[in-house]
Structures are given as structure tokens and as C-alpha cells.
Design a protein around this motif. Structure first.
Motif, PDB file in Angstrom:
ATOM      1  N   GLN A  89      -9.892 -54.357 -10.098  1.00 24.28           N
ATOM      2  CA  GLN A  89      -9.694 -54.603  -8.925  1.00 24.28           C
ATOM      3  C   GLN A  89      -8.446 -54.792  -8.588  1.00 24.28           C
ATOM      4  O   GLN A  89      -7.897 -54.283  -7.451  1.00 24.28           O
ATOM      5  N   ARG A  90      -7.505 -55.634  -9.179  1.00 26.53           N
ATOM      6  CA  ARG A  90      -6.172 -55.655  -9.029  1.00 26.53           C
ATOM      7  C   ARG A  90      -5.577 -54.418  -9.021  1.00 26.53           C
ATOM      8  O   ARG A  90      -4.520 -54.127  -8.183  1.00 26.53           O
ATOM      9  N   ARG A  91      -5.690 -53.632 -10.099  1.00 23.97           N
ATOM     10  CA  ARG A  91      -5.070 -52.304 -10.206  1.00 23.97           C
ATOM     11  C   ARG A  91      -5.355 -51.566  -8.956  1.00 23.97           C
ATOM     12  O   ARG A  91      -4.636 -50.758  -8.487  1.00 23.97           O
ATOM     13  N   ALA A  92      -6.751 -51.622  -8.582  1.00 20.17           N
ATOM     14  CA  ALA A  92      -7.000 -50.626  -7.422  1.00 20.17           C
ATOM     15  C   ALA A  92      -6.268 -51.179  -6.099  1.00 20.17           C
ATOM     16  O   ALA A  92      -5.683 -50.376  -5.159  1.00 20.17           O
ATOM     17  N   ILE A  93      -6.303 -52.480  -6.039  1.00 23.22           N
ATOM     18  CA  ILE A  93      -5.702 -53.054  -4.887  1.00 23.22           C
ATOM     19  C   ILE A  93      -3.883 -52.587  -4.701  1.00 23.22           C
ATOM     20  O   ILE A  93      -3.675 -52.078  -3.785  1.00 23.22           O
ATOM     21  N   GLU A  94      -3.373 -52.565  -6.001  1.00 20.09           N
ATOM     22  CA  GLU A  94      -2.048 -52.251  -6.157  1.00 20.09           C
ATOM     23  C   GLU A  94      -1.880 -50.769  -5.987  1.00 20.09           C
ATOM     24  O   GLU A  94      -0.810 -50.360  -5.448  1.00 20.09           O
ATOM     25  N   LYS A  95      -2.796 -49.966  -6.141  1.00 23.51           N
ATOM     26  CA  LYS A  95      -2.890 -48.507  -6.121  1.00 23.51           C
ATOM     27  C   LYS A  95      -2.819 -48.198  -4.574  1.00 23.51           C
ATOM     28  O   LYS A  95      -1.842 -47.444  -4.242  1.00 23.51           O
ATOM     29  N   ILE A  96      -3.588 -48.936  -3.737  1.00 20.33           N
ATOM     30  CA  ILE A  96      -3.746 -48.798  -2.128  1.00 20.33           C
ATOM     31  C   ILE A  96      -2.349 -49.019  -1.742  1.00 20.33           C
ATOM     32  O   ILE A  96      -1.897 -48.326  -0.683  1.00 20.33           O
ATOM     33  N   ILE A  97      -1.714 -50.333  -2.193  1.00 21.34           N
ATOM     34  CA  ILE A  97      -0.415 -50.662  -1.535  1.00 21.34           C
ATOM     35  C   ILE A  97       0.828 -49.813  -1.828  1.00 21.34           C
ATOM     36  O   ILE A  97       1.490 -49.635  -0.942  1.00 21.34           O
ATOM     37  N   SER A  98       0.590 -49.101  -2.958  1.00 21.87           N
ATOM     38  CA  SER A  98       1.871 -48.520  -3.464  1.00 21.87           C
ATOM     39  C   SER A  98       1.911 -46.866  -2.994  1.00 21.87           C
ATOM     40  O   SER A  98       2.939 -46.330  -3.127  1.00 21.87           O
ATOM     41  N   GLN A  99       0.444 -46.432  -2.796  1.00 22.21           N
ATOM     42  CA  GLN A  99       0.503 -44.853  -2.335  1.00 22.21           C
ATOM     43  C   GLN A  99      -0.124 -44.768  -0.903  1.00 22.21           C
ATOM     44  O   GLN A  99      -0.822 -45.701  -0.594  1.00 22.21           O
ATOM     45  N   PRO A 100       0.576 -43.822  -0.080  1.00 25.72           N
ATOM     46  CA  PRO A 100       0.137 -43.611   1.022  1.00 25.72           C
ATOM     47  C   PRO A 100      -1.382 -43.004   1.116  1.00 25.72           C
ATOM     48  O   PRO A 100      -1.953 -43.140   2.178  1.00 25.72           O
ATOM     49  N   SER A 101      -1.860 -42.345   0.156  1.00 21.06           N
ATOM     50  CA  SER A 101      -3.328 -41.793   0.190  1.00 21.06           C
ATOM     51  C   SER A 101      -4.010 -42.257  -1.006  1.00 21.06           C
ATOM     52  O   SER A 101      -3.220 -41.899  -2.320  1.00 21.06           O
ATOM     53  N   VAL A 102      -5.134 -42.628  -1.051  1.00 20.96           N
ATOM     54  CA  VAL A 102      -5.939 -43.106  -2.385  1.00 20.96           C
ATOM     55  C   VAL A 102      -7.157 -42.764  -2.223  1.00 20.96           C
ATOM     56  O   VAL A 102      -7.926 -43.101  -1.246  1.00 20.96           O
ATOM     57  N   GLY A 103      -7.784 -42.279  -3.213  1.00 24.00           N
ATOM     58  CA  GLY A 103      -9.270 -42.289  -3.167  1.00 24.00           C
ATOM     59  C   GLY A 103      -9.892 -43.251  -4.161  1.00 24.00           C
ATOM     60  O   GLY A 103      -9.670 -43.020  -5.372  1.00 24.00           O
ATOM     61  N   LEU A 104     -10.723 -44.004  -3.864  1.00 26.39           N
ATOM     62  CA  LEU A 104     -11.313 -44.935  -4.857  1.00 26.39           C
ATOM     63  C   LEU A 104     -12.636 -44.467  -5.130  1.00 26.39           C
ATOM     64  O   LEU A 104     -13.635 -44.532  -4.328  1.00 26.39           O
ATOM     65  N   PHE A 105     -12.725 -43.632  -6.190  1.00 21.16           N
ATOM     66  CA  PHE A 105     -14.206 -43.307  -6.733  1.00 21.16           C
ATOM     67  C   PHE A 105     -14.797 -44.363  -7.553  1.00 21.16           C
ATOM     68  O   PHE A 105     -14.785 -44.224  -8.802  1.00 21.16           O
ATOM     69  N   LEU A 106     -15.177 -45.389  -7.066  1.00 19.34           N
ATOM     70  CA  LEU A 106     -15.679 -46.477  -7.664  1.00 19.34           C
ATOM     71  C   LEU A 106     -17.259 -46.338  -7.718  1.00 19.34           C
ATOM     72  O   LEU A 106     -17.788 -46.448  -6.815  1.00 19.34           O
TER      73      LEU A 106
END
Length: 454
Positions: free
Chosen positions: A9-26
Motif C-alpha cells: 500500500q505504501r508503494r502504491a501511494i508513492e506511485k500515485i504521488i510520483s506519477q501524473p497517471s497511474v492504474g492501480l490494478f489491485l
């Protein structure tokens, strides 16, 4: 409640913050909502990078899930949520509110774009259930495409990005990156990664991925997507899947077979069966297996009660809350009538969700399409009964995940009522094989048609 994120979850949060576009296929139960809300709060209040967020979600999720998640977690309680729902006047009033997050159901996306495109106030977009935008010809996709450049940040959430095949991915990824990775048009996407499957003249009924297409597509989108399976990250309780065989009497079976034959003969005698015709016929056959048929006036005529009787045995034996998934109007009406002594409730509102989770509902019924995404029902029970199965792996998996998800403390029991000798058996087999594609549907019906013609 205090939120202590798992490493993923921490990695996913950081991904959203660091990139303008993110797909969370969780996969279901991994906490897509709390991940996204945590990132949103940081982007608004710590990074000062976002001002207002638009969340597009299925109606029930828009009504309940996002505001409930904010109320649930201590660190999210300060986030202000406005719900763009209800009448046009209520929607306009919600838009006028001073909030951080504005939640709208996907059916109103066209209205929002038509009325507010020139005075857009949102700079971040969250699409809760990205598969809602898998059809590039749909009005909601075309509307969202018009305002997509107005968002500085976009997050797409889903547990199964390609439930019906790789072709679904084009529109979903376009929402995220505007066509940067999988081509600007769906036509070009098809040319690169697919070849025509079944055809009739110039009409192509389905497309088959070329060799290596899945690997190539996955590589193309890997930088903006995170894909995880709940089995890899969560310790969930046991899940018990139980097929409950329902036996029709000889007379009931004869009625079913007669009606089945009539519906199958409605299909074209051509080799190719259209997807629309196949879906309609499959729906009629599933209704028959449930025990009723509609007359010329639209009324339901019951010809067997075997599933209702079996359902009664399950409810009585469990002596605990039961969640029942139905498929058709006559099933809904007959279930409500047959089990009136339990004061059954149909899942429609936030109050229904709360009452179920608080243990105040003995029998809850729902259509899988209305509860498929994001609803947390695991606190209210651990028993599911499928009165009729859907020809949709995505609906089936998502609906089961309302109880079989993070936070469930007891083994989840999933009963599937299977009328022997009916189409139920073919649907169950397709769900087990994880193949409910259009091609599989048309093949199943073609085989059935050949059987009745023998």
C-alpha cells in the motif's frame, strides 16, 4: 481507526504521488480506496499539487464507499466529500460546495461534461472501476475524452482490467495516458496486436490476439500500472465454494427442455451467431433455470420452485445472515415473497449497507451488477448464495469479494444453485474456467443448438 499501511500500500501511494497517471490494478480487498485517498490528502495538503478531485464511480459506490472510507480512517476525517448525485438541482448544489473530493456516478458523466466543460474546477481524476470506460464507442468515454486534458493527475482503479480480453485495455489505458502507450486510436491498436477471428463477409465478430500480444501490451503499460493479487499480500480466511445440485422433476425438466429448444431455435441458422443474440438467448435460458418464464404480458409464470426450496434449506440451516445474488426480476420478486418471514431487504441505499454490517438484516438480496465494486459488506456476514449465476466473470468475482475481502473474520461459504441438466451447468463451468468471453458464450450456445437439433 488508525491506518498502518502494508508495504504494498505504501508503494502504491508513492506511485500515485510520483506519477501524473497511474492504474492501480489491485485485486479485490487490497484497499484501493484508502490507498488513493491517502495519496489525495498528501497531494492536496502536503504537496499543494492538487486542489479538487473528481471521482467517477458506480452509483452505490458513489453513494457510500468514498465518504465511508473518509469517516473510517483517522487520517482522512478532514477530507471534505461532496456527492454529485440525485436530481439535477442536487447535483448542481453539490458542485457548488467547497470540497476536496467530488464523487459522481458514471451515468452522469455526460451531463457533467455537457454542463460544466467551460467552467471545469477539477485538476485530478479518479476513475473507480476503470472497466466502466472500456468501450470507446460509449457516450461516457467520449465525454470523458473531451475533458481529459483538463486533469493534471489521473488514477484508474480496477481489480480486473481485462475481464473480457485484451481488447478492453485500449480505452482504459487511453483514459490514463491519452493514447501514448497503446496508440491514439483503437483501430491502430487492433492492427498491431490482433487479427480477425470469426467473420461473416466484411463483418468481424471477434478479434484474436497475435502471438506475443499480451506480453507486448503488458510491457508497454508497465510503467504506469501496479498489478497485485490479494493472495500474495493478504491472509484471508478460508473460502468454501459449494455447488448445490437442484434436481427438477420429470415434468419440470420436460417444460424446461421444450422452452430451451424454442429459444435456441430463435438463433440464426448461420454459422455465426451475433453477440447480441447470444446474450439475449443466454439470459432467457438462465431465467428458465430459475423456474419461471415471462408471458406475452410481461408477467412471470412459475413452472418450478426447486431452487426456492433449496434456498430455504440453506437459509434455515445457516441460522445466520445470508447474502443472495439474483439475476432477474422474477427471481427478485419470488425470493422476496417466499422468504417474507425473514423480512428480507434488497440492497439499495447506504442505510441498507449499514444495517447489514451492523447485523440487523437476516436475508439481504442484491443484483451482482449493483454491488460489484467497492462496497464493504464483510462485517455483516460470511454466507453467499447465487440463486442464478451471471455470464460475467467480472461480476461474479467482484460480487463474491463483497464478503471475501480484507476484514472478514470467518470462512466465507459460497453456495451456487445449479439446476441439473440446464444451462446453469455451462455457466458454472465457464466461470470455473475463467472464460466468459463473447466467443465462449457463442460457442456454448452453438453447441446447445446442435444438441437440440440432434
Amino acid at each position: 481507526m488508525k491506518f498502518v499501511p502494508y508495504d504494498y500500500q505504501r508503494r502504491a501511494i508513492e506511485k500515485i504521488i510520483s506519477q501524473p497517471s497511474v492504474g492501480l490494478f489491485l485485486e479485490m480487498g487490497l484497499g484501493k480506496s484508502v490507498i488513493t485517498l491517502t495519496a489525495i490528502k498528501q497531494l492536496i495538503y502536503d504537496e499543494l499539487d492538487v486542489t479538487r478531485v473528481l471521482v467517477i464511480a458506480p452509483l452505490m459506490v458513489a453513494k457510500d464507499t468514498w465518504s465511508r472510507e473518509c469517516d473510517k480512517w483517522d487520517h482522512l476525517k478532514d477530507l471534505r466529500v461532496a456527492k454529485i448525485l440525485g436530481s439535477a438541482a442536487k447535483r448542481k448544489a453539490a458542485i457548488a460546495e467547497d470540497a476536496d473530493i467530488y464523487v459522481i456516478n458514471r451515468e452522469n458523466v455526460v451531463w457533467l461534461v455537457d454542463n460544466y466543460r467551460g467552467m471545469w474546477k477539477w485538476d485530478m481524476l479518479v476513475v473507480d472501476e476503470l472497466t466502466s470506460f472500456k468501450n470507446p464507442a460509449a457516450a461516457r468515454f467520449r465525454a470523458l475524452k473531451k475533458v481529459r486534458p483538463k486533469f493534471r493527475r489521473i488514477v484508474g482503479l480496477t481489480g480486473s482490467p481485462d475481464p473480457n480480453g485484451l481488447m478492453d485495455l485500449w480505452a482504459e489505458i487511453f483514459v490514463l495516458d491519452g493514447g501514448e502507450r497503446l496508440e491514439r486510436t483503437v483501430t491502430r491498436f487492433r492492427q498491431l496486436y490482433f487479427r480477425p477471428g470469426r467473420t461473416n463477409g466484411h463483418v468481424v465478430y471477434d478479434w484474436t490476439p497475435v502471438e506475443g500480444a499480451e506480453a507486448a501490451i503488458t510491457h508497454k503499460i508497465s510503467d504506469i500500472t501496479i498489478s497485485m493479487l490479494s493472495a500474495d499480500y493478504l491472509e484471508l480466511p478460508d473460502r468454501i465454494d459449494r455447488d448445490v445440485r437442484v434436481t427438477l422433476t420429470d415434468d419440470e425438466r420436460a417444460v424446461y427442455k421444450k422452452l430451451e429448444r424454442e429459444h435456441l431455435l430463435e438463433l440464426s441458422e448461420d454459422t455465426a451467431i451475433s453477440a447480441a443474440n447470444a446474450a439475449a438467448v443466454m439470459g432467457k435460458l438462465l431465467q428458465l433455470s430459475g423456474g419461471a418464464v415471462y408471458d406475452d404480458n410481461g408477467g412471470a409464470v412459475e413452472f418450478h420452485r426447486e431452487k426456492l426450496d433449496t434456498l430455504a434449506e440453506i437459509i434455515e440451516a445457516s441460522s445466520e445472515p445470508v447474502l443472495i445474488f439474483y439475476g432477474y426480476r422474477h427471481e427478485r420478486a419470488r425470493i422476496l415473497k417466499a422468504f417474507s418471514k425473514y423480512e428480507p431487504r434488497e440492497l439499495k441505499t447506504e442505510t441498507d449497507i449499514k444495517d447489514w454490517n451492523d447485523g440487523r438484516i437476516r436475508v439481504l438480496i442484491a443484483h451482482p451488477a449493483s454491488v460489484g465494486y467497492g462496497l464493504n459488506l464483510q462485517d455483516g456476514g460470511h454466507i453467499i448464495v447465487w440463486y442464478s449465476l451471471p455470464w460475467s466473470l467480472d461480476q461474479y468475482q467482484q460480487a463474491n469479494a463483497r464478503l471475501y475481502r480484507q476484514g472478514q473474520k470467518r470462512p466465507v461459504i459460497i453456495h451456487r444453485l445449479i439446476a441439473t441438466g440446464t444451462v446453469d451447468e455451462r455457466v458454472a463451468d465457464s466461470l470455473d474456467r475463467k472464460d466468459t468471453s463473447q466467443a465462449a458464450l457463442m460457442t456454448a450456445l452453438k453447441d446447445l443448438r446442435e444438441e437440440v437439433n440432434q
